[in-house]
Write a protein that holds these residues in place. Structure first.
Motif, mmCIF file in Angstrom:
data_model
loop_
_atom_site.group_PDB
_atom_site.id
_atom_site.type_symbol
_atom_site.label_atom_id
_atom_site.label_comp_id
_atom_site.label_asym_id
_atom_site.label_seq_id
_atom_site.Cartn_x
_atom_site.Cartn_y
_atom_site.Cartn_z
ATOM 1 N N ILE A 274 62.141 7.915 109.680
ATOM 2 C CA ILE A 274 61.207 6.816 109.422
ATOM 3 C C ILE A 274 59.848 7.143 110.003
ATOM 4 C CG2 ILE A 274 60.696 4.408 110.006
ATOM 5 C CD1 ILE A 274 63.670 3.822 109.721
ATOM 6 N N ARG A 275 59.834 7.698 111.216
ATOM 7 C CA ARG A 275 58.566 8.098 111.831
ATOM 8 C C ARG A 275 58.360 9.592 111.606
ATOM 9 N NH1 ARG A 275 60.625 4.275 115.364
ATOM 10 N NH2 ARG A 275 61.727 5.839 116.605
ATOM 11 N N SER A 276 58.349 9.988 110.353
ATOM 12 C CA SER A 276 58.270 11.398 109.996
ATOM 13 C C SER A 276 56.834 11.906 110.079
ATOM 14 C CB SER A 276 58.798 11.604 108.574
ATOM 15 O OG SER A 276 58.584 12.928 108.142
ATOM 16 N N ARG A 277 56.667 13.122 110.653
ATOM 17 C CA ARG A 277 55.372 13.770 110.544
ATOM 18 C C ARG A 277 55.292 14.373 109.145
ATOM 19 N NH1 ARG A 277 55.175 19.496 111.803
ATOM 20 N NH2 ARG A 277 57.291 20.341 111.988
ATOM 21 N N ARG A 278 54.129 14.369 108.566
ATOM 22 C CA ARG A 278 53.974 14.863 107.205
ATOM 23 C C ARG A 278 53.110 16.113 107.216
ATOM 24 N NH1 ARG A 278 55.403 11.419 103.135
ATOM 25 N NH2 ARG A 278 55.247 13.346 101.937
ATOM 26 N N THR A 279 53.668 17.197 106.743
ATOM 27 C CA THR A 279 52.921 18.431 106.576
ATOM 28 C C THR A 279 53.244 18.980 105.194
ATOM 29 O OG1 THR A 279 54.656 19.911 107.407
ATOM 30 C CG2 THR A 279 53.175 18.915 109.052
ATOM 31 N N LEU A 280 52.415 19.896 104.741
ATOM 32 C CA LEU A 280 52.663 20.518 103.443
ATOM 33 C C LEU A 280 53.991 21.262 103.455
ATOM 34 C CD1 LEU A 280 51.695 21.239 100.600
ATOM 35 C CD2 LEU A 280 50.466 23.204 101.595
ATOM 36 N N ALA A 281 54.320 21.905 104.588
ATOM 37 C CA ALA A 281 55.577 22.646 104.692
ATOM 38 C C ALA A 281 56.778 21.717 104.554
ATOM 39 C CB ALA A 281 55.631 23.398 106.025
ATOM 40 N N ILE A 282 56.730 20.564 105.218
ATOM 41 C CA ILE A 282 57.837 19.608 105.122
ATOM 42 C C ILE A 282 57.954 19.071 103.701
ATOM 43 C CG2 ILE A 282 58.644 17.339 105.879
ATOM 44 C CD1 ILE A 282 57.467 17.948 108.615
ATOM 45 N N ASP A 283 56.828 18.758 103.079
ATOM 46 C CA ASP A 283 56.856 18.257 101.701
ATOM 47 C C ASP A 283 57.475 19.289 100.757
ATOM 48 O OD1 ASP A 283 55.707 15.899 102.493
ATOM 49 O OD2 ASP A 283 53.682 16.423 101.843
ATOM 50 N N ARG A 284 57.127 20.551 100.941
ATOM 51 C CA ARG A 284 57.680 21.595 100.076
ATOM 52 C C ARG A 284 59.176 21.761 100.298
ATOM 53 N NH1 ARG A 284 53.174 26.503 100.244
ATOM 54 N NH2 ARG A 284 51.616 25.462 98.931
ATOM 55 N N ALA A 285 59.591 21.728 101.557
ATOM 56 C CA ALA A 285 61.017 21.868 101.862
ATOM 57 C C ALA A 285 61.813 20.691 101.317
ATOM 58 C CB ALA A 285 61.213 21.996 103.377
ATOM 59 N N ALA A 286 61.267 19.490 101.441
ATOM 60 C CA ALA A 286 61.958 18.303 100.932
ATOM 61 C C ALA A 286 62.076 18.358 99.408
ATOM 62 C CB ALA A 286 61.220 17.041 101.368
ATOM 63 N N ALA A 287 61.018 18.785 98.742
ATOM 64 C CA ALA A 287 61.051 18.891 97.277
ATOM 65 C C ALA A 287 62.051 19.955 96.837
ATOM 66 C CB ALA A 287 59.656 19.222 96.754
ATOM 67 N N TRP A 288 62.088 21.075 97.561
ATOM 68 C CA TRP A 288 63.030 22.141 97.210
ATOM 69 C C TRP A 288 64.472 21.683 97.423
ATOM 70 C CZ3 TRP A 288 66.510 24.668 100.465
ATOM 71 C CH2 TRP A 288 67.188 25.752 99.888
ATOM 72 N N LEU A 289 64.749 21.013 98.530
ATOM 73 C CA LEU A 289 66.101 20.522 98.787
ATOM 74 C C LEU A 289 66.538 19.519 97.725
ATOM 75 C CD1 LEU A 289 65.997 20.010 102.671
ATOM 76 C CD2 LEU A 289 67.607 21.473 101.426
ATOM 77 N N THR A 290 65.622 18.649 97.319
ATOM 78 C CA THR A 290 65.925 17.677 96.281
ATOM 79 C C THR A 290 66.296 18.362 94.976
ATOM 80 O OG1 THR A 290 64.466 16.014 97.272
ATOM 81 C CG2 THR A 290 64.986 15.762 94.943
ATOM 82 N N ALA A 291 65.484 19.361 94.584
ATOM 83 C CA ALA A 291 65.748 20.076 93.342
ATOM 84 C C ALA A 291 67.056 20.862 93.434
ATOM 85 C CB ALA A 291 64.582 21.007 93.020
ATOM 86 N N ALA A 292 67.288 21.528 94.554
ATOM 87 C CA ALA A 292 68.488 22.338 94.717
ATOM 88 C C ALA A 292 69.755 21.470 94.736
ATOM 89 C CB ALA A 292 68.403 23.173 95.996
ATOM 90 N N LEU A 293 69.647 20.295 95.335
ATOM 91 C CA LEU A 293 70.803 19.411 95.417
ATOM 92 C C LEU A 293 71.238 18.941 94.033
ATOM 93 C CD1 LEU A 293 72.560 18.187 97.698
ATOM 94 C CD2 LEU A 293 71.130 16.150 97.564
ATOM 95 N N HIS A 294 70.260 18.801 93.133
ATOM 96 C CA HIS A 294 70.571 18.289 91.793
ATOM 97 C C HIS A 294 70.701 19.405 90.758
ATOM 98 C CE1 HIS A 294 68.975 14.529 93.629
ATOM 99 N NE2 HIS A 294 69.967 14.014 92.942
ATOM 100 N N ALA A 295 70.601 20.648 91.210
ATOM 101 C CA ALA A 295 70.708 21.767 90.244
ATOM 102 C C ALA A 295 72.121 21.890 89.712
ATOM 103 C CB ALA A 295 70.279 23.057 90.935
#
Length: 295
Positions: A274-295
């Motif tokens: 909930i109190r997440s720090r936001r960085t470009l690296a975290i956003d990229r990792a989250a997007a990749w995990l989302t895509a990989a989970l649904h692949a």
């Protein structure tokens, strides 16, 4: 006992370095946003502190003394070191992503796929924290968690989820050497003992199918990774979560015992604190995990 040496004020040292670099009290004052009198006062205090003059005052110029040049060189290097350290901290904070998951999910699903993420994002470092106890996202140590359960969660937001199904799995050799037919009391069962009861047990499995069979596991483990390895080595039947054992079904080291499939009743969730720090690296990792989970 060691005593820390008493140093001149940081303000005076910063002003000295600026005067040396700009070769002018007036120019240094303008750079630092203070008056020339303030710079002169700090330099005078510094001279009193060290006991030697820093500058020889001439009519329209200043000339640094040998002591001033020696101190200035040390200050310049120190400020460079400080700046480089701060930059390293910023880069580290920006480009390191910590992912938390269970030992089984990390071992069977995440680690085999990390090479793909790293090839796409060579500048991002991944730190994996694996533990079967619930990861507390309020601690601030985890940037992204893969959590098995049913959202919502009180310490994080699920941005993606995937259902799973459970089946019975064993090695081809085990299936070949047992007598043909349905699950029997003679089968060697491998149990995983976990505190989280969203993780199905043999008793849950049999009750869901309304099968009355005495439960006497031949092997018990407290980590699902060990359960799967025991099943792959032909030591018995295990409950197989499809997402976690798919690699072994694909390579033939595990096979389904029969056609029975049950919904797991929970989901794998990509969760951000909930109190997440936001960085470009975290956003990229989250997007990749989302895509990989649904692949």
């Amino acid at each position: 006992m060691q005593f820390r040496r008493r140093l001149p004020s940081l303000t005076a040292l910063i002003m000295l370095e600026a005067v040396l670099r700009r070769k002018s009290f007036t120019a240094a004052a303008g750079e630092l946003g203070v008056t020339q009198a303030a710079v002169s006062r700090q330099i005078a205090l510094l001279e009193d502190e060290v006991g030697v003059p820093m500058f020889i005052r001439k009519h329209r110029a200043i000339e640094p003394t040998a002591a001033c040049e020696a101190l200035g060189a040390s200050l310049a290097q120190s400020f460079v070191n400080i700046a480089e350290t701060i930059d390293a901290i910023k880069v580290s904070a920006k480009d390191v992503v910590t992912i938390g998951a269970t030992v089984a999910f990390s071992t069977f699903w995440l680690l085999p796929r990390l090479a793909d993420f790293r090839s796409q994002n060579p500048g991002i470092q991944i730190r994996v924290v694996s533990q079967d106890s619930r990861i507390n996202l309020d601690d601030g140590d985890i940037d992204i968690a893969i959590r098995y359960g049913v959202p919502p969660f009180n310490d994080g937001t699920s941005i993606a989820s995937r259902d799973d199904e459970i089946m019975l799995v064993c090695s081809p050799n085990y299936l070949k050497r047992r007598s043909p037919g349905p699950l029997a009391v003679t089968d060697e069962l491998i149990e995983t003992d976990v505190e989280d009861r969203s993780w199905l047990s043999w008793s849950n499995w049999l009750a869901s199918l309304d099968v009355r069979l005495e439960i006497r596991p031949a092997l018990r483990f407290n980590h699902y990774t060990e359960t799967v390895f025991a099943a792959r080595s032909g030591q018995g039947l295990a409950l197989g979560w499809g997402l976690l054992v798919q690699t072994f079904l694909d390579d033939g080291t595990l096979v389904p015992f029969d056609d029975t499939r049950l919904p797991s009743g929970a989901r794998y969730n990509v969760v951000l604190p909930i109190r997440s720090r936001r960085t470009l690296a975290i956003d990229r990792a989250a997007a990749w995990l989302t895509a990989a989970l649904h692949a």
